[in-house]
Design an enzyme around this catalytic site. Structure first.
Site, PDB file in Angstrom:
ATOM      1  N   PRO A  16       0.847  -1.208   0.000  1.00  0.00           N
ATOM      2  CA  PRO A  16       0.000   0.000   0.000  1.00  0.00           C
ATOM      3  C   PRO A  16       0.873   1.245   0.000  1.00  0.00           C
ATOM      4  CG  PRO A  16       0.067  -0.984   2.198  1.00  0.00           C
ATOM      5  CD  PRO A  16       0.815  -1.921   1.285  1.00  0.00           C
ATOM      6  N   MET A  17       0.500   2.229  -0.839  1.00  0.00           N
ATOM      7  CA  MET A  17       1.235   3.503  -0.849  1.00  0.00           C
ATOM      8  C   MET A  17       0.228   4.632  -1.023  1.00  0.00           C
ATOM      9  SD  MET A  17       4.685   2.600  -3.026  1.00  0.00           S
ATOM     10  CE  MET A  17       3.859   1.469  -4.135  1.00  0.00           C
ATOM     11  N   CYS A 100       2.906   3.492   9.646  1.00  0.00           N
ATOM     12  CA  CYS A 100       3.092   4.828   9.063  1.00  0.00           C
ATOM     13  C   CYS A 100       3.972   5.687   9.985  1.00  0.00           C
ATOM     14  CB  CYS A 100       1.747   5.508   8.821  1.00  0.00           C
ATOM     15  SG  CYS A 100       1.967   7.107   8.026  1.00  0.00           S
ATOM     16  N   LYS A 139       0.166  -4.614   9.454  1.00  0.00           N
ATOM     17  CA  LYS A 139       1.442  -4.279   8.796  1.00  0.00           C
ATOM     18  C   LYS A 139       2.261  -3.490   9.803  1.00  0.00           C
ATOM     19  CE  LYS A 139       3.348  -2.325   4.508  1.00  0.00           C
ATOM     20  NZ  LYS A 139       3.772  -0.942   4.803  1.00  0.00           N
ATOM     21  N   GLY A 201      10.471  -4.545   1.969  1.00  0.00           N
ATOM     22  CA  GLY A 201      11.559  -3.585   2.123  1.00  0.00           C
ATOM     23  C   GLY A 201      12.667  -3.782   1.123  1.00  0.00           C
ATOM     24  N   ASP A 202      12.806  -2.815   0.191  1.00  0.00           N
ATOM     25  CA  ASP A 202      13.921  -2.742  -0.758  1.00  0.00           C
ATOM     26  C   ASP A 202      13.938  -3.853  -1.810  1.00  0.00           C
ATOM     27  OD1 ASP A 202      14.677  -0.608   0.760  1.00  0.00           O
ATOM     28  OD2 ASP A 202      16.298  -1.639   1.812  1.00  0.00           O
ATOM     29  N   GLY A 224       6.868  -2.232  -2.853  1.00  0.00           N
ATOM     30  CA  GLY A 224       6.309  -0.886  -2.945  1.00  0.00           C
ATOM     31  C   GLY A 224       6.991  -0.083  -4.030  1.00  0.00           C
ATOM     32  N   ARG A 225       8.079   0.619  -3.660  1.00  0.00           N
ATOM     33  CA  ARG A 225       8.707   1.543  -4.609  1.00  0.00           C
ATOM     34  C   ARG A 225       9.229   0.837  -5.850  1.00  0.00           C
ATOM     35  NH1 ARG A 225      12.391   3.865  -0.113  1.00  0.00           N
ATOM     36  NH2 ARG A 225      12.160   1.655   0.412  1.00  0.00           N
TER      37      ARG A 225
HETATM   38  C1  LIG Z   1       4.799   7.240  -0.915  1.00  0.00           C
HETATM   39  C2  LIG Z   1       4.590   6.086   0.046  1.00  0.00           C
HETATM   40  C3  LIG Z   1       3.343   5.926   0.638  1.00  0.00           C
HETATM   41  C4  LIG Z   1       3.139   4.867   1.545  1.00  0.00           C
HETATM   42  N1  LIG Z   1       1.889   4.683   2.078  1.00  0.00           N
HETATM   43  C5  LIG Z   1       1.659   3.607   2.883  1.00  0.00           C
HETATM   44  C6  LIG Z   1       0.340   3.322   3.366  1.00  0.00           C
HETATM   45  O1  LIG Z   1      -0.643   4.007   3.061  1.00  0.00           O
HETATM   46  N2  LIG Z   1       0.212   2.229   4.177  1.00  0.00           N
HETATM   47  C7  LIG Z   1       1.271   1.430   4.519  1.00  0.00           C
HETATM   48  O2  LIG Z   1       1.104   0.458   5.262  1.00  0.00           O
HETATM   49  N3  LIG Z   1       2.507   1.672   4.053  1.00  0.00           N
HETATM   50  C8  LIG Z   1       2.718   2.730   3.239  1.00  0.00           C
HETATM   51  N4  LIG Z   1       3.961   2.924   2.722  1.00  0.00           N
HETATM   52  C9  LIG Z   1       5.051   1.953   3.018  1.00  0.00           C
HETATM   53  C10 LIG Z   1       5.121   0.870   1.941  1.00  0.00           C
HETATM   54  O3  LIG Z   1       3.950   0.069   1.963  1.00  0.00           O
HETATM   55  C11 LIG Z   1       6.347  -0.037   2.172  1.00  0.00           C
HETATM   56  O4  LIG Z   1       6.246  -0.606   3.450  1.00  0.00           O
HETATM   57  C12 LIG Z   1       7.675   0.729   2.064  1.00  0.00           C
HETATM   58  O5  LIG Z   1       7.687   1.567   0.920  1.00  0.00           O
HETATM   59  C13 LIG Z   1       8.870  -0.244   2.000  1.00  0.00           C
HETATM   60  O6  LIG Z   1       8.765  -1.107   0.906  1.00  0.00           O
HETATM   61  P1  LIG Z   1       9.599  -0.869  -0.486  1.00  0.00           P
HETATM   62  O7  LIG Z   1      11.050  -0.790  -0.114  1.00  0.00           O
HETATM   63  O8  LIG Z   1       9.243  -2.055  -1.324  1.00  0.00           O
HETATM   64  O9  LIG Z   1       9.115   0.442  -1.051  1.00  0.00           O
HETATM   65  C14 LIG Z   1       4.187   3.974   1.844  1.00  0.00           C
HETATM   66  C15 LIG Z   1       5.446   4.161   1.234  1.00  0.00           C
HETATM   67  C16 LIG Z   1       5.646   5.192   0.338  1.00  0.00           C
HETATM   68  C17 LIG Z   1       6.997   5.337  -0.336  1.00  0.00           C
END
Ligand SMILES: Cc1cc2nc3c(=O)[nH]c(=O)nc-3n(C[C@H](O)[C@H](O)[C@H](O)COP(=O)(O)O)c2cc1C
Length: 320
Positions: A16-17, A100, A139, A201-202, A224-225
């Site tokens: 989720p983002m 968050c 989460k 994560g990453d 995510g990213r």
């Molecule tokens: C712009 C942005 C918005 C995010 N919004 C949420 C959210 O609404 N709920 C949540 O549980 N995590 C949120 N996250 C965290 C991501 O779900 C994830 O845990 C985090 O980006 C690490 O994973 P990644 O390295 O694959 O990006 C957000 C992250 C980003 C970058």
């Protein structure tokens, strides 16, 4: 992996983002192979007041399912009522945001602040468990900060309260999204509970997703990213395609995504979303910086699409 009665057939899934993982992007990720999609965080109180923004966040396509809807809050009663509401709206899973890190959220005792109050959060989870029949997930982060790494304690508590699965993003609240995610914490949570654990994560490729599984023992991986500008990351067949076929597949996904954005949102917000996602889709194109600058100058959906198409067509066949 099964989360309660919900079968999840793919290894990886979209994280989720907020402001990003709305219905069009989730559907595109599903169509590319994401095993499950999750709404962005929805504030329980806002959801219950039928705030237009909250209603827009809760909007979804039936084809996205299975769909988890994520709640944000600290009040057990409000969260329980919001959970009933999202179950009624079609959520297959209710997820509680305990990660968050934004000060405006944690300052109100929500998001990662729940990691600091394990007993209080147990009462919230008890109320949520009673409120819905669909699976309940959380989460979490590694902890509040380096002095308070309590993911294992929180995960054990969540399991005892009847939570069906846990996602671990092992950075602490104070790390936000910086530094390297310490995957070892995911492994510690896997060791500590018997419910399914998703690592996060990453992760930037399916090969990395498999490495996370091998290193931590987690059952699934959230990305995510790494999915921004490349939802085809979830497509296990993508890497084996020839460059021309990859480019063709990308073009189809991008066109589908933009079409969904234009039909799902009103014009002004559709333009914001198209700019954001098309800018991510320029990654790897020749002259991406110039293209992004032009994208952010545009004033209509047609215009932003034309700019992107100009750069896409001009790019060599093996680009992007
Ligand atoms: C712009 C942005 C918005 C995010 N919004 C949420 C959210 O609404 N709920 C949540 O549980 N995590 C949120 N996250 C965290 C991501 O779900 C994830 O845990 C985090 O980006 C690490 O994973 P990644 O390295 O694959 O990006 C957000 C992250 C980003 C970058």
């Amino acid at each position: 992996m099964r989360i309660g009665g919900v079968e999840i057939t793919a290894l990886a899934r979209l994280a989720p983002m907020a402001g990003i993982t709305n219905a069009p992007f989730r559907l595109v990720a599903r169509e590319c192979g994401s095993g499950l999609v999750t709404s962005e965080e929805m504030d329980a109180a806002a959801l219950l007041t039928n705030h237009p923004h909250a209603d827009a966040i809760a909007a979804h396509y039936p084809e996205e399912r299975p769909l988890a809807m994520q709640l944000l809050g600290k009040d057990a009663d409000l969260l329980a009522r919001a959970a009933e509401k999202v179950e009624g709206l079609g959520a297959d899973i209710v997820d509680l945001n305990m990660g968050c890190p934004m000060p405006k959220i944690t300052g109100k005792g929500k998001g990662a602040a729940l990691m600091r109050d394990v007993m209080g959060t147990a009462l919230i989870l008890r109320a949520l468990r009673k409120a819905v029949r669909v699976p309940l997930t959380v989460k979490i982060r590694g902890g509040w900060d380096d002095e308070h790494l309590n993911a294992v304690e929180v995960a054990r508590m969540a399991e005892a309260e009847g939570v069906d699965a846990i996602t671990v993003h092992p950075r602490t609240r104070s790390q936000r999204f910086t530094g390297k995610a310490p995957w070892t914490i995911i492994g510690e949570v896997v060791e500590a509970v018997s419910i399914p654990v998703t690592g996060n994560g990453d992760v930037r490729s399916m090969a990395e997703a498999r490495r996370m599984v091998a290193e931590t023992g987690c059952q699934s991986v959230m990305i995510g990213r790494g999915a921004l500008g490349s939802p085809w990351i979830f497509d296990e067949t993508f890497d084996a395609l020839a460059p021309a076929a990859q480019r063709e597949r990308k073009a189809q996904v991008i066109a589908r995504h933009c079409e969904l954005i234009r039909t799902h949102f009103r014009e002004k917000y559709a333009l914001i979303q198209m700019k954001k996602h098309l800018a991510w889709y320029t990654e790897g194109l020749g002259h991406a910086t110039r293209c992004r600058a032009e994208i952010f100058q545009t004033r209509s959906a047609d215009e932003v699409w034309d700019v992107f198409q100009r750069y896409w067509t001009a790019a060599p066949a093996d680009a992007a």
